[in-house]
Design an enzyme around this catalytic site. Structure first.
Site, PDB file in Angstrom:
ATOM      1  N   GLY A   1       0.821  -1.208   0.000  1.00 15.16           N
ATOM      2  CA  GLY A   1       0.000   0.000   0.000  1.00 15.16           C
ATOM      3  C   GLY A   1       0.849   1.248   0.000  1.00 15.16           C
ATOM      4  N   ASN A   2       0.201   2.379   0.187  1.00 13.70           N
ATOM      5  CA  ASN A   2       0.924   3.650   0.258  1.00 13.70           C
ATOM      6  C   ASN A   2       0.243   4.547   1.288  1.00 13.70           C
ATOM      7  OD1 ASN A   2      -1.079   5.472  -1.179  1.00 13.70           O
ATOM      8  ND2 ASN A   2      -0.743   3.925  -2.757  1.00 13.70           N
ATOM      9  N   ARG A   3       0.816   5.718   1.517  1.00 16.75           N
ATOM     10  CA  ARG A   3       0.376   6.561   2.620  1.00 16.75           C
ATOM     11  C   ARG A   3      -0.781   7.505   2.288  1.00 16.75           C
ATOM     12  NH1 ARG A   3       3.817   6.034   6.833  1.00 16.75           N
ATOM     13  NH2 ARG A   3       5.957   5.418   6.386  1.00 16.75           N
TER      14      ARG A   3
END
Ligand code: CTP
Ligand code: CA
Length: 236
Positions: A33-35
């Protein structure tokens, strides 16, 4: 006040907004995932609805917004299908989602264990597994390609950039706008002290074929959203 003087200027318009970071599953309990918090995308959807638009929000961040049709997705491939379907009759598409550029090439249907038995002697394999990645489709590029020579929909991209030795945040933004071929690019400066998930945002809005740029912020994500819609309405 968000949308103060612009209430109703998107009445009758159909808009699609994508929001949040995609999650690319590795096994039943893990993902890449990412932020991205999705907050800017949700604010864009809410602002468009407040200005009278019929809004479809395709999001990985759960949302319940008055007057907004919410489609919840997880992966880049799901996001693509939902955005393409919703875009068929749209006047505007805003790709605020942080789409993973890559996904694991294979999904392991059972939880990957730290060590597993191998061979007839039952000896344990303690080696670390590798994850092979494959490219996800570039949804923004697909939208631009499938629009072809038509004038609709207006296509808006987002870019999170840092400056580096090859250019400033704005240099990278202009180059990306040309490369992507969308109509508007909202450039976000990211870096160590510019945290994801914040309630405020500072952006520069670029239009293809124009040297002008609009700087907004630091301002609430609602105010940034209205500034984006102000630019988009001039292109409708
Ligand atoms: N985007 C997309 N599909 C992808 C990746 C990105 O539609 N697979 C969209 C994003 O939603 C955003 C825009 O493209 O609106 C720019 O994303 P960005 O990650 O900045 O651009 P990339 O072309 O992926 O370039 P980079 O190598 O800098 O990540
Ligand atoms: Ca990317």
């Amino acid at each position: 006040v968000a949308g103060g003087g612009r209430r109703g200027d998107l009445t009758g318009r159909r808009v699609v907004v994508s929001a949040g970071g995609t999650r690319e599953p590795i096994d039943p309990v893990r993902f890449l995932g990412n932020r991205s918090s999705g907050k800017q995308g949700l604010a864009l959807a809410a602002a468009a609805a407040a200005r009278g638009a019929q809004v479809t929000l395709v999001t990985s961040t759960p949302a319940d917004l008055a007057g907004v049709d919410v489609v919840t997705i997880e992966t880049a491939l799901q996001l693509r299908d939902a955005v393409v379907a919703a875009t068929a009759e749209a006047d505007v598409v805003v790709m605020a989602a942080a789409v993973a550029d890559f996904r694991p090439s294979t999904y392991v249907g059972t939880k990957i264990k730290k060590s597993h038995d191998t061979g007839a002697d039952g000896s344990a394999d303690e080696s670390a597994p590798s994850i092979t990645l494959v490219r996800n489709p570039d949804i923004l590029a697909e939208l631009v390609t499938s629009r072809g020579a038509a004038s609709s929909p207006v296509i808006v991209g987002f870019a999170a950039e840092t400056g580096d030795e090859s250019g400033s945040v704005l240099d990278h933004g202009r180059a990306k706008l040309e490369r992507k071929g969308c109509d508007v690019l909202v450039v976000n400066e990211v870096g160590e002290h510019k945290t994801f998930g914040a309630d405020d945002n500072t952006v520069t809005i670029l239009r293809r074929g124009s040297d002008e740029s609009t700087e907004v912020g630091p301002a609430s994500k609602a105010a940034v959203s209205d500034a984006v819609w102000d630019v988009v309405t001039t292109l409708l």
